[in-house]
Every structure is written in C-alpha cells, then in structure tokens.
Enzyme design. Sequence first.
Site, PDB file in Angstrom:
ATOM      1  N   SER A  89       0.842  -1.214   0.000  1.00  0.00           N
ATOM      2  CA  SER A  89       0.000   0.000   0.000  1.00  0.00           C
ATOM      3  C   SER A  89       0.873   1.259   0.000  1.00  0.00           C
ATOM      4  CB  SER A  89      -0.947  -0.012   1.202  1.00  0.00           C
ATOM      5  OG  SER A  89      -1.812  -1.123   1.119  1.00  0.00           O
ATOM      6  N   GLU A 289      -4.616  -2.431   0.952  1.00  0.00           N
ATOM      7  CA  GLU A 289      -4.648  -3.576   1.868  1.00  0.00           C
ATOM      8  C   GLU A 289      -5.493  -3.303   3.112  1.00  0.00           C
ATOM      9  OE1 GLU A 289      -0.452  -5.720   1.264  1.00  0.00           O
ATOM     10  OE2 GLU A 289      -0.490  -3.552   1.098  1.00  0.00           O
TER      11      GLU A 289
END
Lengths: 337, 165
Positions: A89, A289
Amino acid sequence: MAIRKGLGIGSMYYGIGYGFSRADIGSAEIEMAEDGTTTVYSGACDMGQGVMTVVTQVAAEELGIEPDQIRVVAADTGSTPDAGPTSGSRATFVQGVAVQNAAAELREQILDMASRMLECPKENLAVRRGQVCEIESGHEMVSVGKVAHQLHFHGRRAAAWGWHDNTTADVDPETSQGDAYATYGWATQLAEVEVDTETGRVRLTKLVSATDAGKAINPVAVEGQIEGGATMGLGYGLYEQHILEGGIPRTNSLAFYLVPTAMDVPDIECEIVEVPDPRGPFGAKGVAEPATIPTTPAILNAIHDAIGIRITETPITPERVFFAIQEARIRGEFEED
Amino acid sequence: MKQRYVLRVNGRDLEAEAGAHESLLDVLRERLRLTGSKKGCNEAECGSCTVLLDGRPVVSCLVLVPDAADRDVVTIEALAEEGVPHPIQRQMVEQGGVQCGYCTPGMIMSAYALLRDNPDPTDEEIRFAISGNICRCTGYGKIVKAVRAAALEMKEQSGNGGAAS
C-alpha cells in the site's frame, strides 16, 4: 430454510510502506516540452490500483497545470527510474512524494524564467491552471506554455528529478519495540450476514467500510480500492481455499478455487475518512490492503451474532458452519428457533 | 493440419488458416489480430474472452474454430462506432468500472448482450448477467453502476431517435 441475521464489526491498523528499515524508495523524472505539455517518467507499475492517475494528479497539482497536459510513462525499465514495487500500500504514499518533489523543482524552473520574462520578483508569482499569475491580484501574466518555450529557446532546464526515501528505522532487535512503519492506515468495517442454519451457508448481505485515506487524491479510485479490497476480504472469509495434497495443488482452476462473483458481493458502502498525513503527498496514504483486512473478522463476528457460535477457521464454508452447529447442538449450546 | 476458415467477424467475412483444434479466441487474437478479447484462464471460468456468437454471449476460448465458421461473431472491437465509444464503454470509464482492465472487454460483451435483450434491467439482473465474468479489482459495484447508467443513456438515445423520426 432457517435464516438468521447478524451484524459484526472488524477493525484494523496496517503499516504503510515497507518499514523495518527495508529500502522504501520512490523516484521520478519530469520534463516539460516547449508547448508546456509535460511527461512524467514514473517507475511505479499500475496493475489496476490507479497509481498512474495519482501520479498525473499529483504532478498537475504541484505544477499548477491541468491534468490533461500531463502524460505518464510508467514502469518501463528502459526509461523510468526505479520506484520499487506497487505493493505494501505504498505507491501513492512513497512515489507520490517523489513525483511531487520532481514537479516542485520543475515549477521553480518555470517561475525563474517567468520572473525574468516579466521582470517581476519570483516570490510574487505562482502557477495556477496553466498560467503564471501574480499572487496578490491573481492576474494571469503569461501561460506556462510560453514560459516553457522560452526555457527551451534559451537552452535552459525544463526537467527535474524527484526522490523520496521512506525507509524507516528498525525496531529494537531484542524487544521488538519501536515504530516499524512511517505511518499506519486505519479501517473499520460493519458486515451484515445471513446464516442458513440448515445448510450452513453464509451470505454477506451488506458491508459498510470506513477507511482512513489521509487524503483521497482520486475519490473514485479510492472507492475502487476499498470495494475491491473488501471483496478480496470477502473471498478470503467465505470462499477462497487453496488445497495442497502431498505438494500437489487440488484447487488449480477457478472452478475449484472460488473467487467472489458479482452475485456474491453485496452493496459496499464506502466512507472515506480524511485525516491528512504530513508525510504523504497532499496528506494521502495507502488504502488498498487496509480495506481487505477487516472484512473477514467483521464476517466472523456477524456469524457469531447470528448463531452464537465462534467459527475459527477460514474460509467459512457451509460444511464448517454446518458441523459447528451440529457440535453445538450435541453440547446443548445451540439456541434452536 | 491447417485449413482455411471463413469467419464473419463484426460484419466482415475474414479468412483464417487454422487447425481444427484451435479455439475461436486464439484465431481472433493470433491470426486476425483482434486482441480486444482477453485470454484469462483459457478454460471457460473467467469470462474475459466473451464474444457474441450468433448473438449469444459465449466464452470464445471454448469454441473450436470450425464451430464458429459461417456464423456471426461480434467482438469488443465492433462496439465503438467511428471512434465514439459505446455507452457501456463510456460509462465503464466514467463510473470507475475499469481498474486493471483485463476483465473489461468480456464484461462489456456480457452487459451488451443483456441490454440488447433487456433494456431496463434490475441490479439483480445485471449481476446475474455478468456473474460469469470475474473481476479481481473492483468489487463489481461500479461495474453494475456503469451498466445501469449505460442502460439509461441508451434508453434516452433511442427515445430521442424515436422522437426525431
């Protein structure tokens, strides 16, 4: 059919970027042609996450030009500097700052030249909507395209390189204490499920997701990441099971390894929470995520709310729920309808 | 052994040399260079190779090329008219229904067949129609929204067309 409904909540926090002193680097080049159109060479690879859109918007915002004046060349080892993988991320959070740094330096080159052209102190000038403006009056003095032409005409730089190092300190090797990541994402989800107590089948009927995005640079793309992430969480919770027998995969096709279809995914309501993070580009951080992680716990809690039984193994297949109900019945712990 | 087949693709008769064991998808992509249809799983599970065969949506990876000969094949390449995207294509972009894009052509062909037969579908009918097309990026919500918006746009267009004639 005996359907029982339940509600459950799942919450999580998640480290954004690589953390633990692992190299976490972003870099980008930016170049303005003599008509003001701009190319960003960005190493971050877009596999559907939207990082190319983010790079375009960050560069446009920082430069003060319109996004349609920007072209992104992405993830080409022949022409783009290394920005590491699009994972953890981290792409918006790390590469976004590298692009912002590159664009800021290019903007200074534009303002230097505009200052000479207009015979006006540089600190009185800003770039907005593709025009060099006088800050106080907001008056548009000259277009960025004309300034770019002068930069090229005089053989001056109209290009910059941006770099961002998000590498953090490691935690204490003895105690594992310390701040492992540069920042953290936060998310909470509320799941509504229906459990069929005769078959054990669980359906997710509604999901509400609140995700901390820092700042949503592109809200539609952020929603896409949240909805897609939560759908992966749903698959992890209810359907996806990789079976190995003696090292041989038994779930080697999408007929056996079940991923959610349009019929399995309910309406997902996205709440984007914006608490700007000073280390991200314009306050943004990763969301992908974080949207996946709380879904399974929310579903598990909702099942407990519906039937009073804690399922502790995923995926939560009808068989597992069915047998859990039978075992609870034998123990006299299952509340019949 | 290769043989010559005539395929009626997007209204044109196209000739291709292929073995009888080759799939329509492989012939479209490798011989006719129509690479819009994607090869995801190549075993009829993912839907990314969906085309219309005599008007019906089929997974072209599972159609042998002799079975497609002399029948009407419509691929994603036929949807845009003179460079103007079809309303479903436009709305997929507009509503954020495209992320990595790999499922998109097949998804659009399934939606196209749905809206031709059912111009005013419910969300449930849209979800059923695209349930053979797997998307790993979006969570489907924005795709459903795009199909719904396209249905509305197409209804307005045909409504206006009716008024003009």
